[in-house]
Design a protein around this motif. Structure first.
Motif, PDB file in Angstrom:
ATOM      1  N   ILE A   1       7.612   6.106   1.593  1.00  0.00           N
ATOM      2  CA  ILE A   1       6.164   6.238   1.477  1.00  0.00           C
ATOM      3  C   ILE A   1       5.847   6.887   0.131  1.00  0.00           C
ATOM      4  CG2 ILE A   1       4.093   7.293   2.441  1.00  0.00           C
ATOM      5  CD1 ILE A   1       5.536   7.227   5.192  1.00  0.00           C
TER       6      ILE A   1
ATOM      7  N   LYS B   1      -4.468  -3.294   6.623  1.00  0.00           N
ATOM      8  CA  LYS B   1      -5.301  -2.135   6.311  1.00  0.00           C
ATOM      9  C   LYS B   1      -6.687  -2.492   6.821  1.00  0.00           C
ATOM     10  CE  LYS B   1      -6.442   1.174   2.745  1.00  0.00           C
ATOM     11  NZ  LYS B   1      -5.688   2.346   3.133  1.00  0.00           N
TER      12      LYS B   1
ATOM     13  N   HIS C   1       3.384  14.010   7.932  1.00  0.00           N
ATOM     14  CA  HIS C   1       2.702  13.752   6.664  1.00  0.00           C
ATOM     15  C   HIS C   1       3.737  13.613   5.549  1.00  0.00           C
ATOM     16  CE1 HIS C   1       3.284  18.106   6.095  1.00  0.00           C
ATOM     17  NE2 HIS C   1       3.224  17.827   4.802  1.00  0.00           N
TER      18      HIS C   1
ATOM     19  N   THR D   1      -3.612   2.174   7.141  1.00  0.00           N
ATOM     20  CA  THR D   1      -2.598   1.183   6.841  1.00  0.00           C
ATOM     21  C   THR D   1      -1.677   1.173   8.045  1.00  0.00           C
ATOM     22  OG1 THR D   1      -2.713   1.586   4.492  1.00  0.00           O
ATOM     23  CG2 THR D   1      -0.706   0.577   5.302  1.00  0.00           C
TER      24      THR D   1
ATOM     25  N   ARG E   1      -0.289  13.952   0.795  1.00  0.00           N
ATOM     26  CA  ARG E   1      -1.605  13.983   1.445  1.00  0.00           C
ATOM     27  C   ARG E   1      -1.739  12.915   2.523  1.00  0.00           C
ATOM     28  NH1 ARG E   1      -5.873  12.452  -1.521  1.00  0.00           N
ATOM     29  NH2 ARG E   1      -7.238  13.619  -0.157  1.00  0.00           N
ATOM     30  N   ARG E   2      -0.766  12.025   2.613  1.00  0.00           N
ATOM     31  CA  ARG E   2      -0.840  10.909   3.561  1.00  0.00           C
ATOM     32  C   ARG E   2      -0.349  11.351   4.936  1.00  0.00           C
ATOM     33  NH1 ARG E   2       1.139   5.455   0.631  1.00  0.00           N
ATOM     34  NH2 ARG E   2      -0.108   4.566   2.323  1.00  0.00           N
ATOM     35  N   ARG E   3      -1.121  10.997   5.981  1.00  0.00           N
ATOM     36  CA  ARG E   3      -0.796  11.402   7.353  1.00  0.00           C
ATOM     37  C   ARG E   3      -0.551  10.157   8.207  1.00  0.00           C
ATOM     38  NH1 ARG E   3      -5.633  15.513   8.458  1.00  0.00           N
ATOM     39  NH2 ARG E   3      -6.802  13.627   8.011  1.00  0.00           N
ATOM     40  N   PHE E   4       0.447  10.253   9.085  1.00  0.00           N
ATOM     41  CA  PHE E   4       0.901   9.093   9.841  1.00  0.00           C
ATOM     42  C   PHE E   4       1.268   9.439  11.278  1.00  0.00           C
ATOM     43  CE2 PHE E   4       1.946   8.270   5.442  1.00  0.00           C
ATOM     44  CZ  PHE E   4       1.634   6.930   5.273  1.00  0.00           C
TER      45      PHE E   4
ATOM     46  N   ASP F   1       0.811  -1.223   0.000  1.00  0.00           N
ATOM     47  CA  ASP F   1       0.000   0.000   0.000  1.00  0.00           C
ATOM     48  C   ASP F   1       0.848   1.278   0.000  1.00  0.00           C
ATOM     49  OD1 ASP F   1      -2.547   1.148  -0.157  1.00  0.00           O
ATOM     50  OD2 ASP F   1      -2.590   1.524   1.988  1.00  0.00           O
TER      51      ASP F   1
ATOM     52  N   PRO G   1      -6.272  10.405   4.484  1.00  0.00           N
ATOM     53  CA  PRO G   1      -5.566  11.470   3.759  1.00  0.00           C
ATOM     54  C   PRO G   1      -6.407  12.732   3.697  1.00  0.00           C
ATOM     55  CG  PRO G   1      -6.334   9.798   2.234  1.00  0.00           C
ATOM     56  CD  PRO G   1      -6.653   9.308   3.613  1.00  0.00           C
TER      57      PRO G   1
ATOM     58  N   GLU H   1      -1.254   4.867   9.505  1.00  0.00           N
ATOM     59  CA  GLU H   1      -1.763   5.885   8.579  1.00  0.00           C
ATOM     60  C   GLU H   1      -3.148   6.335   8.995  1.00  0.00           C
ATOM     61  OE1 GLU H   1      -2.221   6.834   3.849  1.00  0.00           O
ATOM     62  OE2 GLU H   1      -2.017   4.751   4.472  1.00  0.00           O
TER      63      GLU H   1
END
Length: 165
Positions: A164, A23, A130, A50, A133-136, A7, A88, A85
């Motif tokens: 990532i 996920k 981040h 994820t 747009r992906r935040r973790f 992913d 987004p 994750e």
């Protein structure tokens, strides 16, 4: 060193470590943090996530997002790492304002107060960030501060290999 990819997450797993990705829908009770000023609770709670869990010991099949069920099994020389994750978004949130994977970690970053589930002797660190747009959330638990320096180099090597997309 084994390589794990799923992913859009890719990482080299230290030899002898266990690593798994999933996920799934995140339980509301496992929210990473309270909202920052001006943010709504819905903005920081993910619908799906994820998750990458890795550890220097065998991970149990049943474990929480932040390692409940696993950290209780840790020995003093063990390490647990979670990369979780969140949904987004194009909207900036203070909680995820740091750009890029946090690295390297230092011993000064670790504290028993950072643990989701405190265990005797363990120390941890939690960092939100981040990538696009992906935040973790990065969450790392060391089995014991006294032996942690030996494992911290492996944790930083792991983080350096984390990519990532």
């Amino acid at each position: 060193m084994p390589h794990l990819s799923n992913d859009g997450l890719a990482v080299d797993v230290p030899t002898g470590w266990d690593a798994r990705t999933t996920k799934r829908r995140v339980d509301e009770g496992l929210a990473a943090s309270a909202p920052q000023a001006g943010e709504s609770r819905a903005a920081v709670e993910p619908e799906t996530a994820t998750q990458l869990h890795t550890a220097s010991f065998a991970l149990p099949e049943e474990r929480g997002d932040f390692g409940s069920g696993a950290v209780e099994q840790m020995r003093t020389q063990d390490v647990f790492v979670a990369v979780i994750e969140y949904a987004p978004s194009d909207e900036p949130l203070a909680l995820f304002s740091s750009e890029g994977i946090p690295k390297p970690l230092r011993m000064d970053d670790f504290d028993a107060d950072a643990l989701q589930r405190p265990q005797a002797g363990q120390v941890g660190v939690q960092r939100f960030f981040h990538v696009g747009r992906r935040r973790f959330c990065l969450y790392v638990v060391l089995g014991h501060r006294v032996v942690a320096l030996r494992k911290l180099a492996q944790v930083n090597q792991f983080l350096a290999s984390l990519h990532i997309a």
